[in-house]
Motif scaffolding. Structure first.
Motif, short mmCIF file in Angstrom:
data_model
loop_
_atom_site.label_atom_id
_atom_site.label_comp_id
_atom_site.label_asym_id
_atom_site.label_seq_id
_atom_site.Cartn_x
_atom_site.Cartn_y
_atom_site.Cartn_z
N ILE A 1 -0.77 5.29 -1.73
CA ILE A 1 0.24 5.72 -2.12
C ILE A 1 0.91 6.07 -1.18
O ILE A 1 2.68 6.56 -0.70
CB ILE A 1 0.48 5.99 -3.68
N HIS A 2 0.40 7.03 -0.12
CA HIS A 2 0.93 8.06 0.80
C HIS A 2 1.42 7.42 2.07
O HIS A 2 2.45 7.31 2.33
CB HIS A 2 -0.29 9.26 1.30
N LEU A 3 0.83 6.44 2.12
CA LEU A 3 0.67 5.39 3.50
C LEU A 3 2.23 4.67 2.87
O LEU A 3 3.29 4.33 3.74
CB LEU A 3 -0.24 3.71 3.47
N SER A 4 2.65 4.33 1.83
CA SER A 4 3.33 3.96 1.07
C SER A 4 5.01 4.59 1.24
O SER A 4 6.18 3.95 1.54
CB SER A 4 3.42 2.57 -0.37
N GLU B 1 5.02 7.19 3.37
CA GLU B 1 5.90 7.07 4.74
C GLU B 1 6.50 6.32 5.23
O GLU B 1 7.30 6.23 5.54
CB GLU B 1 4.07 7.22 5.48
N ARG B 2 6.12 5.18 4.84
CA ARG B 2 6.82 3.68 4.90
C ARG B 2 8.36 4.10 4.40
O ARG B 2 8.70 3.73 5.35
CB ARG B 2 6.13 2.64 4.43
N PHE B 3 7.86 4.72 3.12
CA PHE B 3 9.69 4.60 2.75
C PHE B 3 10.54 5.43 3.29
O PHE B 3 11.71 5.27 3.50
CB PHE B 3 9.46 5.36 1.31
N THR B 4 10.04 6.96 3.72
CA THR B 4 10.33 7.63 4.39
C THR B 4 10.61 7.04 6.57
O THR B 4 12.24 7.28 6.88
CB THR B 4 10.06 8.93 4.59
N GLU B 5 9.65 6.52 6.90
CA GLU B 5 9.87 5.48 7.82
C GLU B 5 11.38 4.68 7.54
O GLU B 5 12.46 4.38 8.83
CB GLU B 5 9.16 5.42 8.81
N SER C 1 9.61 -0.57 0.73
CA SER C 1 8.37 0.69 0.49
C SER C 1 6.98 -0.52 -0.94
O SER C 1 6.02 -0.57 -0.84
CB SER C 1 8.32 2.03 0.74
N THR C 2 7.97 -1.33 -1.57
CA THR C 2 7.30 -1.29 -2.96
C THR C 2 6.55 -2.36 -2.82
O THR C 2 5.48 -3.17 -2.58
CB THR C 2 7.84 -1.79 -4.41
N ARG C 3 7.21 -3.57 -1.25
CA ARG C 3 6.88 -5.25 -1.17
C ARG C 3 5.75 -4.48 -0.08
O ARG C 3 3.82 -5.21 -0.39
CB ARG C 3 7.01 -5.51 -0.25
N TYR C 4 5.58 -3.17 0.45
CA TYR C 4 4.39 -2.78 1.71
C TYR C 4 3.61 -2.66 1.51
O TYR C 4 2.33 -3.45 1.00
CB TYR C 4 5.02 -1.64 2.36
N HIS C 5 3.31 -2.16 -0.05
CA HIS C 5 2.12 -1.10 -0.89
C HIS C 5 1.80 -2.23 -1.62
O HIS C 5 0.53 -2.84 -1.96
CB HIS C 5 3.21 -0.26 -2.32
N GLU C 6 2.22 -3.43 -1.95
CA GLU C 6 1.79 -4.35 -2.72
C GLU C 6 0.76 -4.61 -2.16
O GLU C 6 -0.44 -5.27 -2.05
CB GLU C 6 2.31 -5.61 -3.56
N GLU C 7 1.22 -4.90 -0.77
CA GLU C 7 0.66 -6.36 0.12
C GLU C 7 -1.21 -5.40 0.78
O GLU C 7 -2.46 -5.73 0.10
CB GLU C 7 0.59 -6.01 1.90
N ILE C 8 -1.12 -3.82 0.63
CA ILE C 8 -2.04 -2.65 1.20
C ILE C 8 -3.02 -2.09 -0.44
O ILE C 8 -3.71 -1.87 0.03
CB ILE C 8 -1.74 -1.13 2.03
N TRP C 9 -2.22 -2.13 -1.25
CA TRP C 9 -2.51 -2.44 -2.34
C TRP C 9 -4.03 -2.82 -2.68
O TRP C 9 -5.29 -2.32 -2.93
CB TRP C 9 -1.77 -1.46 -3.53
N GLU C 10 -3.91 -4.42 -2.58
CA GLU C 10 -5.22 -5.52 -3.03
C GLU C 10 -6.09 -5.23 -1.98
O GLU C 10 -7.07 -4.93 -2.47
CB GLU C 10 -4.10 -6.80 -2.95
N GLU C 11 -5.17 -5.20 -0.63
CA GLU C 11 -6.95 -4.49 0.09
C GLU C 11 -7.33 -3.54 0.16
O GLU C 11 -8.68 -3.26 0.03
CB GLU C 11 -5.84 -4.67 2.19
N GLN C 12 -6.41 -2.29 -0.39
CA GLN C 12 -7.41 -1.18 0.06
C GLN C 12 -8.40 -1.24 -1.53
O GLN C 12 -9.59 -0.37 -1.83
CB GLN C 12 -6.17 -0.15 -0.84
N MET C 13 -8.06 -1.88 -2.77
CA MET C 13 -8.78 -2.41 -3.94
C MET C 13 -10.05 -2.70 -3.45
O MET C 13 -10.75 -2.23 -4.14
CB MET C 13 -7.95 -2.59 -5.22
#
Ligand code: GCU
Length: 333
Positions: A44-47, A49-53, A270-282
């Motif tokens: 969530i922090h990475l996403s 961060e992506r939002f702010t960038e 950032s929601t789309r980005y989060h979907e991608e990293i979330w799966e891998e992270q789980m």
């Protein structure tokens, strides 16, 4: 939070408030504070961060952010309040924590609301449903912008010898829940004893024996170290509760239409980005919990859990705040 923590938080807030805002309370420049409760290596922090960038990039550096992670400015409830007051500008909060700010958010804590993650995503990405929900808190100075996956929630316990097959097996267990009425009702319907606590207190409460279990996504075992003290994780799959990105409504309304569009667009990306990293992270969190933390994962008899919470479904279907959205999601009526 203990007294030292409260004093520290209060001093930081005064400092931030003093430095950033004029006496009228309006931002002098567009340098915003975004605060949340997860550690910096959490997805969530990475996403965020992506939002702010993305916002910084799209606004050619006109809008900038300072990010405060790990509950540095307070627990979820406190930071939602600070966002209402405009001391913090943006925050992400679990839909469960938002329940005490507007009852419509309680729908997401209703156990076994969604059939599966696919249905959950369809609802979360449906503007006909979500736009109204995001707007419900505008009258209390909070505007919802987008959501982030926060996974399927499951029960886990500290007792090595604990066996959980049906909901009967958690009878009388002290289980931490998010401070939300529906979460309390859920654990009570399952027969356990609900202990509402802020997220930052869960690790110590598990370790000290104050609670005997908690419920969360698998990431909590690894990123928040709960797997060090809770060695049994049961796939009860009782809830899929989203995290919501919120902005102080006054602050948002001060912006030009173009700037608002930039923020909304960056939110969605950032929601789309989060979907991608979330799966891998789980997947990697499950692996680490099993291999490095020796957490055992168990299937349960889900039907017993589903049956035990049926009275809650009947209540939500009748309720004036949640009835309509309940029927919309369940495809009834
Ligand atoms: C999840 C969720 C957080 C929430 C936490 C909790 O990790 O993403 O927003 O604070 O659960 O159980 O409190």
């Amino acid at each position: 939070m203990n007294k030292v923590g409260i004093c520290l938080t209060f001093s930081i807030i005064l400092l931030l408030y003093g430095c950033q805002y004029s006496t009228e309370g309006l931002a002098e420049d567009k340098n915003y504070i975004l605060a949340h409760n997860q550690p910096e290596d959490h997805p969530i922090h990475l996403s965020l961060e992506r939002f702010t960038e993305l916002v910084e990039e799209k606004s050619n550096g006109e809008i900038t952010f300072e990010l405060y992670a790990s509950g540095q400015l307070g627990d979820e409830r406190e930071v939602i309040e600070l966002t209402q007051q405009g001391v913090v500008d943006f925050t992400k909060a679990s839909a469960s924590a938002l329940e005490s700010f507007d009852p419509v958010y309680s729908i997401f804590s209703l156990p076994y609301l969604f059939k599966d993650e696919e249905e959950y995503r369809e609802v979360m990405n449906d503007p006909n449903i979500m736009d109204d929900i995001y707007a419900t808190t505008e009258d209390i100075n909070l505007t919802g912008l987008t959501y982030y996956d926060a996974g399927i929630r499951n029960v886990y316990t500290t007792d090595q010898d604990q066996v959980v097959e049906t909901n009967e097996d958690i009878h009388n267990l002290r289980i931490r829940v998010q401070p939300s009425h529906t979460n309390i009702q859920m654990i009570e319907a399952l027969g356990g004893t609900a202990t509402p606590l802020g997220y930052g207190e869960v690790y110590t409460a598990l370790q000290s024996g104050m609670i005997e279990g908690a419920e969360n996504n698998v990431n909590a075992l690894v990123d928040d170290n709960h797997g060090e003290v809770a060695k049994n994780y049961y796939y009860t799959e009782h809830a899929i509760v989203p995290d919501i990105l919120l902005v102080n409504s006054d602050r948002f309304n001060e912006l030009s239409e173009e700037e608002q569009a930039i923020i909304e667009e960056a939110g969605l990306e950032s929601t789309r980005y989060h979907e991608e990293i979330w799966e891998e992270q789980m997947e990697s969190a499950t692996e680490i919990a099993k291999e490095e933390m020796n957490v055992e994962f168990h299937e349960v008899n889900k039907d017993s859990f589903i049956e035990a919470v049926q009275p809650l479904h009947e209540e939500f279907a009748q309720d004036e705040d949640t009835g309509e959205i309940y029927r919309m999601i369940r495809g009834e009526g």
